[in-house]
Design an enzyme around this catalytic site. Structure first.
Site, PDB file in Angstrom:
ATOM      1  CG  LEU A   1      -2.888  -5.192 -14.021  1.00 57.11           C
ATOM      2  CD1 LEU A   1      -3.564  -6.063 -12.969  1.00 57.11           C
ATOM      3  CD2 LEU A   1      -3.766  -5.089 -15.252  1.00 57.11           C
TER       4      LEU A   1
ATOM      5  CD  GLN B   1      -2.695  -1.631   1.791  1.00 56.08           C
ATOM      6  OE1 GLN B   1      -1.995  -1.908   2.766  1.00 56.08           O
ATOM      7  NE2 GLN B   1      -3.793  -2.271   1.495  1.00 56.08           N
TER       8      GLN B   1
ATOM      9  CE  LYS C   1      -2.437  -6.515  -8.786  1.00 59.07           C
ATOM     10  NZ  LYS C   1      -1.429  -6.518  -7.732  1.00 59.07           N
TER      11      LYS C   1
ATOM     12  CG  ASP D   1      -0.110   0.106  -4.871  1.00 62.17           C
ATOM     13  OD1 ASP D   1       0.779  -0.121  -5.720  1.00 62.17           O
ATOM     14  OD2 ASP D   1      -0.979  -0.725  -4.541  1.00 62.17           O
TER      15      ASP D   1
END
Ligand code: IVH
Length: 394
Positions: free
Chosen positions: A82, A33, A117, A36
């Protein structure tokens, strides 16, 4: 402008450092996280300030160069990354972009393959005439490491497929992972299950890989010759027949509302699963449409990862203020080092009242876990007493 450039470059350097640890040493330094969020901050900056550019930008690179221990091979078709979605808004924009690109209007119904995922390590398996010939890691997306003999120790990977429908030449792609229950017995050696999977795939001796119970779930393909399926859901069904494992929670869904409903359902089941998932991947089901849509930079236009939001983050208390409310009530508030929690920058956390401060023994300088749930004011969940400065005052 110089200041923005400096901030941008610092973020790029940080990301490169984390990439190196993750891809070269299989030793992640931050959570997915946090990674990201950092990546997103860079992309947002690039979007806003067009003059920002770097060869190490996440918009340019996928992963990191493979390590030197293994022989390298080109992927016949690149292994892409992605793009991420964090909200319903992001999903609406994703669908809008697709309809726009296809010159279709709102009525056009798009069917998606919605696949949890799995948080593991991706691998590409080449089968020629039904025989497993070579397995590559993702590497930098263009070139991967030859980890064939390590992959061959995985029971979920069929070595020979006799079905007459199986393509004569195909790269089957999917995720290598370790179950949480299996991780229990080896948790002294690795930071987390993904780390364990990555580490054991990179063992020099396949006998060492064999000792760790790895699993493989298949979900896509790279190069192919002779693939008869016309859409993702049929392909997933065939993978099952050919002896691969697929995710039992895969669904085909249309409409953003239904995607959200499924997302919520899966998020609830998440804690009961024996493997880590960090979101849902949505892929346009129809291969023809996928082909028409193609890719942008290093990600397909026809797919997106809808990430589960984390509502907790770790930060530090800089100061404690007293706030006076409308009714005259006094509320202590912690000023914390600003931190991005689920896409929102948080710099204050309520401490409720004096009792709460005493009960949790919260002090200035403490390293704390902050939670932000829904629209309520962020609050402090816990203090990391190990990180408390020596001279801190009650
Ligand atoms: S498809 C071009 N399907 O997510 C599409 N990827 O950020 C990319 N992943 O490297 C691959 N589950 O490690 C796809 N059902 C799924 C997936 C999945 C997990 C991982 C994979 C990939 C990463 C992309």
């Amino acid at each position: 402008m110089d200041k923005i450039k400096k901030i941008y470059e610092e973020k790029i350097n940080l990301l490169s450092k984390y990439n190196k640890f993750y891809y070269e040493k299989s030793e992640p330094k931050i959570s997915d996280q946090q990674y990201d969020i950092l990546k997103n901050e860079i992309l947002l900056l690039e979007n806003k300030y067009k003059f920002l550019r770097s060869k190490n930008s996440p918009s340019k690179i996928v992963g990191y160069k493979p390590s030197k221990n293994f022989k390298k091979f080109q992927h016949r078709v690149s292994m892409l990354s992605l793009s991420n979605a964090f909200s319903e808004e992001d999903l609406k924009n994703f669908e809008k972009r697709i309809l726009n690109f296809l010159s279709e209007n709102q009525e056009f119904k798009i069917l998606y393959s919605a696949e949890p995922k799995i948080d593991g390590i991706s691998a590409s398996l080449t089968y020629k005439n039904g025989k497993f010939e070579r397995g590559l890691s993702r590497g930098d997306g263009k070139e991967g490491e030859d980890i064939t003999s390590n992959l061959a120790t995985i029971k979920d990977i069929p070595k020979k497929i006799l079905d007459k429908d199986f393509p004569r030449d195909i790269d089957i792609r999917g995720e290598v992972f370790i179950k949480n229950s299996d991780f229990e017995s080896i948790k002294e050696k690795f930071a987390n299950p993904r780390n364990a999977a990555s580490g054991s795939l990179r063992q020099k001796n396949p006998e060492d890989t064999k000792k760790i119970p790895l699993n493989f779930i298949a979900y896509t393909f790279g190069f192919e010759q002779g693939l008869k399926q016309k859409n993702q859901s049929d392909y997933l069904k065939k993978l099952d027949e050919w002896g691969f494992k697929t995710n039992p929670l895969n669904k085909t869904i249309s409409g953003i509302k239904n995607l959200i409903q499924n997302y919520k359902n899966v998020e609830q089941q998440r804690t009961n699963l024996d493997f880590d998932i960090d979101g849902i991947v949505y892929k346009i089901n129809n291969f023809e449409l996928q082909k028409r849509l193609g890719n942008v930079a290093n990600a397909p236009r026809w797919a997106i990862a809808h990430k589960f939001s984390s509502n907790k983050a770790i930060s530090k208390i800089l100061d404690i203020d007293i706030q006076i409310g409308r009714t005259g009530a006094l509320t202590p508030v912690a000023k914390i080092k600003p931190i991005n929690i689920g896409g929102v920058l948080v710099s204050n956390a309520t401490l409720h009242n004096e009792d709460e401060i005493k009960r949790k023994d919260i002090r200035i300088g403490d390293t704390v876990t902050v939670e932000r749930a829904g629209d309520v004011i962020p609050h402090i969940l816990s203090v990391d007493f190990n990180k408390r400065p020596k001279k801190s005052a009650k």
